[in-house]
Design an enzyme around this catalytic site. Structure first.
Site, short mmCIF file in Angstrom:
data_model
loop_
_atom_site.label_atom_id
_atom_site.label_comp_id
_atom_site.label_asym_id
_atom_site.label_seq_id
_atom_site.Cartn_x
_atom_site.Cartn_y
_atom_site.Cartn_z
N ASN A 196 0.84 -1.19 0.00
CA ASN A 196 0.00 0.00 0.00
C ASN A 196 0.88 1.24 0.00
O ASN A 196 2.11 1.14 -0.05
CB ASN A 196 -0.96 -0.02 1.20
CG ASN A 196 -0.21 -0.17 2.51
OD1 ASN A 196 0.57 0.69 2.90
ND2 ASN A 196 -0.43 -1.31 3.18
N PRO B 114 -3.32 -11.98 9.36
CA PRO B 114 -3.70 -11.86 10.77
C PRO B 114 -4.18 -10.45 11.10
O PRO B 114 -3.62 -9.46 10.62
CB PRO B 114 -2.39 -12.18 11.52
CG PRO B 114 -1.57 -12.95 10.55
CD PRO B 114 -1.92 -12.42 9.19
N ASP B 115 -5.20 -10.34 11.92
CA ASP B 115 -5.70 -9.04 12.40
C ASP B 115 -4.95 -8.72 13.69
O ASP B 115 -5.38 -9.08 14.80
CB ASP B 115 -7.20 -9.10 12.63
CG ASP B 115 -7.80 -7.72 12.89
OD1 ASP B 115 -7.08 -6.85 13.42
OD2 ASP B 115 -8.98 -7.51 12.54
N PHE C 69 -5.17 2.68 14.48
CA PHE C 69 -5.25 3.72 13.46
C PHE C 69 -6.22 3.27 12.37
O PHE C 69 -6.37 2.07 12.13
CB PHE C 69 -3.87 3.98 12.83
CG PHE C 69 -3.06 5.02 13.55
CD1 PHE C 69 -2.83 6.26 12.98
CD2 PHE C 69 -2.51 4.75 14.79
CE1 PHE C 69 -2.08 7.22 13.63
CE2 PHE C 69 -1.75 5.70 15.46
CZ PHE C 69 -1.54 6.94 14.87
N LYS D 30 -14.97 1.12 13.87
CA LYS D 30 -13.77 0.30 13.93
C LYS D 30 -13.28 0.14 15.37
O LYS D 30 -12.83 -0.94 15.76
CB LYS D 30 -12.66 0.89 13.06
CG LYS D 30 -11.40 0.05 13.04
CD LYS D 30 -10.37 0.57 12.05
CE LYS D 30 -9.12 -0.33 12.07
NZ LYS D 30 -8.11 0.10 11.06
#
Length: 416
Positions: free
Chosen positions: A210, A305-306, A323, A337
């Site tokens: 990204n 993985p989170d 964030f 979130k």
């Protein structure tokens, strides 16, 4: 919590029988959280060996002014810039005289001239030498220049006499050094922060990633260290220098970042997830470069993985800050979130059209249970300091069991 956490203390040792106490001094400074380097005068090495102080400080002890093997022969400049404070203990009558005269005839006196850090000296000598008018004059001149004198104490001396001239005991010396520093907002807090993007390999040539530059995460790591925290940074691939006083662990893939965080989870008090972790990775990584043949190519993806949710759901979670990068409806997405991930605080920013990624400034909406704060656009280091102040306030509230404060709707003022 001590005010010496992550502080850099340079201990100077001059020649005198009290030099044996410098070993205990170095040990206590390190126990208080300081990083310690030692510089000795040649005469001091006759009373205690450099090897002893090297073992206790964990760093080579410097003695020689012209040491070609140390910082290209410019050790006095390097050490002078490195130190947050310089403590000379013991400071002999000879050393006091040379400092008062502005002499630079060995490494210790030279760096004392070169440093802009606070200089503290702890005299130790025979009581008659301490009472001599020449010594009294030297002490007065040093005090007038802003040098802090600690002691001497009174009592029995090695020469058999009794009176003023004994070196102040190491615990009192450590307290005197600590008194020179304002307590940091996060003194003694062990912080772990992630920053930068991750790269998920497609083949040996290509990867999914990204637009994150890592600038905001690195700025937050620096601000945490400035606030007194002991900071470990888990960083994806970025072109940035590691902030001063921050330990950095470099990773590339989301799985590597998750593993680095898991390995340190039990050792931390505060977790800040500033990294832009890839949500998906290729199901398989091709062993060789994929050739351009078909007009279309399907690339199966699987979830990574989170990390943030995993930390927040752990058995004994640290204070957790997430964030979020959003392109629309910032507040609604930020609050959703925060609830979904189960974190204490969440900092959200807009991205796209010159905002968020790959720029030097940013703006943040910070939300927590019962409150929020808008941090207006500012250079990322300045914005990071404002954010860290908010984190410190909420962290203390949770630690002390205090109720949340009312929502903040005004701009947060930067007083750093």
């Amino acid at each position: 919590m001590t005010t010496l956490t992550a502080k850099r203390i340079l201990v100077g040792v001059s020649g005198g029988i009290a030099a044996y106490k410098s070993a205990e001094l170095v040990r206590l400074l390190r126990a208080a959280g300081a990083e310690v380097r030692v510089v000795m005068t040649p005469a001091a090495t006759r009373f205690i060996t450099p090897l002893t102080l090297q073992a206790l400080s964990g760093h080579p002890v410097r003695v020689e002014l012209f040491d070609a093997g140390a910082e290209a022969g410019m050790d006095h400049i390097h050490l002078a810039r490195w130190a947050d404070a310089v403590l000379v203990a013991p400071a002999s009558a000879d050393l006091l005289a040379r400092l008062a005269a502005g002499r630079a005839d060995d490494l210790l006196t030279t760096l004392c001239l070169a440093t802009r850090a606070p200089l503290l000296v702890a005299p130790a000598m025979n009581s008659a030498m301490w009472a001599h008018p020449a010594t009294r004059d030297n002490v007065a001149r040093l005090a007038a220049r802003g040098v802090t004198l600690i002691g001497p104490a009174e009592g029995e001396q090695a020469c058999g006499e009794t009176g003023p001239g004994r070196l102040v005991e190491p615990p009192q010396l450590v307290a005197a050094v600590a008194g020179r520093f304002r307590a940091g907002l996060l003194d003694g807090v062990r912080a772990l922060i992630t920053a930068g993007p991750t790269r998920e390999p497609v083949d040996p040539v290509r990867f999914l990633t990204n637009r994150s530059s890592g600038k905001m995460g690195y700025a937050v790591a620096a601000a945490l260290a400035e606030a007194g925290a002991s900071v470990t940074l888990v960083s994806g691939p970025v072109a940035l220098e590691v902030p001063d006083r921050v330990r950095c662990i470099r990773v590339e893939r989301a799985a590597e970042m998750a593993e680095a965080v898991r390995a340190r989870l039990a050792e931390i008090d505060l977790f800040v997830a500033a990294a832009a972790v890839a949500d998906y990775r290729p199901a398989e990584t091709a062993p060789h470069k994929l050739k351009k043949r078909a007009e279309r190519m399907a690339l199966p993806l699987v979830r990574t993985p989170d990390i943030l949710a995993e930390v927040a759901a752990s058995t004994r979670p640290p204070f957790t800050v997430g964030f979020a990068a959003e392109t629309e409806d910032l507040e609604r997405h930020a609050r959703a979130k925060r609830m979904l991930k189960g974190v204490d605080m969440l900092a959200a920013n807009r991205v796209g059209a010159g905002e968020g990624f790959e720029v030097d400034d940013n703006a943040l909406l910070v939300v927590w249970e019962g409150g929020q704060a808008w941090l207006p656009r500012a250079p990322k280091p300045q914005l990071a300091r404002r954010l860290v102040r908010l984190i410190a306030e909420r962290y203390r509230e949770r630690r002390e069991g205090a109720p949340g404060t009312p929502a903040s709707t005004g701009d947060e003022k930067d007083t750093a």
